[in-house]
Design an enzyme around this catalytic site. Sequence first.
Site, PDB file in Angstrom:
ATOM      1  N   HIS A  87       0.819  -1.211   0.000  1.00 40.43           N
ATOM      2  CA  HIS A  87       0.000   0.000   0.000  1.00 40.43           C
ATOM      3  C   HIS A  87       0.856   1.265   0.000  1.00 40.43           C
ATOM      4  O   HIS A  87       0.386   2.340  -0.345  1.00 40.43           O
ATOM      5  CB  HIS A  87      -0.912   0.041   1.222  1.00 40.43           C
ATOM      6  CG  HIS A  87      -1.828  -1.134   1.331  1.00 40.43           C
ATOM      7  ND1 HIS A  87      -1.540  -2.222   2.124  1.00 40.43           N
ATOM      8  CD2 HIS A  87      -3.006  -1.403   0.734  1.00 40.43           C
ATOM      9  CE1 HIS A  87      -2.516  -3.106   2.018  1.00 40.43           C
ATOM     10  NE2 HIS A  87      -3.419  -2.634   1.183  1.00 40.43           N
ATOM     11  N   HIS A 114       7.380   7.174   5.932  1.00 38.95           N
ATOM     12  CA  HIS A 114       6.775   6.868   4.640  1.00 38.95           C
ATOM     13  C   HIS A 114       6.119   8.131   4.102  1.00 38.95           C
ATOM     14  O   HIS A 114       5.983   9.136   4.814  1.00 38.95           O
ATOM     15  CB  HIS A 114       5.750   5.735   4.770  1.00 38.95           C
ATOM     16  CG  HIS A 114       4.637   6.048   5.725  1.00 38.95           C
ATOM     17  ND1 HIS A 114       4.703   5.748   7.075  1.00 38.95           N
ATOM     18  CD2 HIS A 114       3.441   6.650   5.543  1.00 38.95           C
ATOM     19  CE1 HIS A 114       3.599   6.143   7.672  1.00 38.95           C
ATOM     20  NE2 HIS A 114       2.817   6.708   6.765  1.00 38.95           N
ATOM     21  N   HIS A 116       2.894   9.943   1.611  1.00 40.21           N
ATOM     22  CA  HIS A 116       1.571   9.850   0.992  1.00 40.21           C
ATOM     23  C   HIS A 116       1.550  10.833  -0.167  1.00 40.21           C
ATOM     24  O   HIS A 116       1.950  11.997  -0.018  1.00 40.21           O
ATOM     25  CB  HIS A 116       0.479  10.186   2.002  1.00 40.21           C
ATOM     26  CG  HIS A 116       0.387   9.206   3.134  1.00 40.21           C
ATOM     27  ND1 HIS A 116      -0.425   8.091   3.079  1.00 40.21           N
ATOM     28  CD2 HIS A 116       1.023   9.162   4.327  1.00 40.21           C
ATOM     29  CE1 HIS A 116      -0.292   7.394   4.199  1.00 40.21           C
ATOM     30  NE2 HIS A 116       0.581   8.024   4.979  1.00 40.21           N
ATOM     31  N   HIS A 139       5.400  11.149   6.854  1.00 39.66           N
ATOM     32  CA  HIS A 139       5.100  10.723   8.222  1.00 39.66           C
ATOM     33  C   HIS A 139       6.299   9.990   8.808  1.00 39.66           C
ATOM     34  O   HIS A 139       6.824   9.058   8.188  1.00 39.66           O
ATOM     35  CB  HIS A 139       3.895   9.776   8.257  1.00 39.66           C
ATOM     36  CG  HIS A 139       2.593  10.437   7.939  1.00 39.66           C
ATOM     37  ND1 HIS A 139       1.439   9.721   7.647  1.00 39.66           N
ATOM     38  CD2 HIS A 139       2.264  11.749   7.857  1.00 39.66           C
ATOM     39  CE1 HIS A 139       0.456  10.573   7.410  1.00 39.66           C
ATOM     40  NE2 HIS A 139       0.927  11.805   7.531  1.00 39.66           N
ATOM     41  N   THR A 222      -3.476   6.257  10.057  1.00 38.13           N
ATOM     42  CA  THR A 222      -4.332   6.588   8.912  1.00 38.13           C
ATOM     43  C   THR A 222      -4.537   5.413   7.964  1.00 38.13           C
ATOM     44  O   THR A 222      -5.077   5.573   6.876  1.00 38.13           O
ATOM     45  CB  THR A 222      -3.760   7.778   8.116  1.00 38.13           C
ATOM     46  OG1 THR A 222      -2.482   7.415   7.575  1.00 38.13           O
ATOM     47  CG2 THR A 222      -3.626   9.006   9.001  1.00 38.13           C
ATOM     48  N   THR A 223      -4.093   4.227   8.385  1.00 35.83           N
ATOM     49  CA  THR A 223      -4.359   2.995   7.647  1.00 35.83           C
ATOM     50  C   THR A 223      -4.897   1.962   8.631  1.00 35.83           C
ATOM     51  O   THR A 223      -4.641   2.050   9.834  1.00 35.83           O
ATOM     52  CB  THR A 223      -3.077   2.447   6.981  1.00 35.83           C
ATOM     53  OG1 THR A 223      -2.063   2.259   7.975  1.00 35.83           O
ATOM     54  CG2 THR A 223      -2.569   3.404   5.905  1.00 35.83           C
TER      55      THR A 223
END
Length: 307
Positions: A87, A114, A116, A139, A222-223
Amino acid sequence: MGFSLFLQILLLLFSQCKAQWCYQSQYCDDTCKDPSRWATQFPSCGGLRQSPINIVTSKVHINSALPPFNFIGHTDIINITVENKGHSAHFALPQSVRLTGGALPGTYRAAQFHFHWGGNGRPGSEHTIDGERFPMELHIVHIKEPYGSLAEAEHDMAGIALLAFLFEETTEDHPHLDNVIAALGQVQNNGSSTVIPNFRLSDVIPVAKDLHSYYRYVGSMTTPGCEQAVAWTVFHRTLSISSGQLNAIVKQCRFWTGLPMTDIFRPTQPLDGRVVYCSKSGTAQKSVIHLRFSVFSVILATMTLMH
């Protein structure tokens, strides 16, 4: 391709979709849960302290109990492993990278960072400011000591500290993102990994003295499973990225489904009565209250009332 092999591939994809969650951009089978349906498979994703959020600057509360951070190990030269997680891509950080200060209740060890992003010119930050979505968001995930994993830390209301940096598009390249982009190009497929040698986190983020201004609120990962154990810090200081670098970064990786990894962000979630604080040094923000005691005392009390 023979029909039987084609059917096997379809059945494999279908079975993966049933077990996996997706971003909206993956166009997976109907059984794969996109963000609007994460809560049906992961109940915490429907909680009252979900992230990301839209930060309304006219409604933030300036709080003098939000001091600067102390960054430990951010200037160390290290080798880091990058892995395509299906993801997103995670950049693992050693335990020697730590974080204190910032009104956090203890010392936090870095776990990974990571990004986004969007795709095809679309912005892809998770947090928005006054409704504006930024090109990309970084993040950095930290776990509170002495917990040994995110699974242990999620049982503590402030077990996870997440630092968020928003990117702004500039005419000049970010001087240290090219090695990150190159590494992403080497982990195109789910499960693949590589190593970035001689890496310094301080090459990507600003020095501590430039990071006194930030927003703070309590939220979640957020996942999925959207664990509600996160002290969020969203810095006012943005990071730079050129249009060329942005276009390159979104073309490197593929989802676990094999589709291009684009638009990897969760939509903003309701605030549900939470308060967004702003450090005192963010004087450009509108103040509605000055608190005299620790922000975490207020935050934890509010969280207790929400249970």
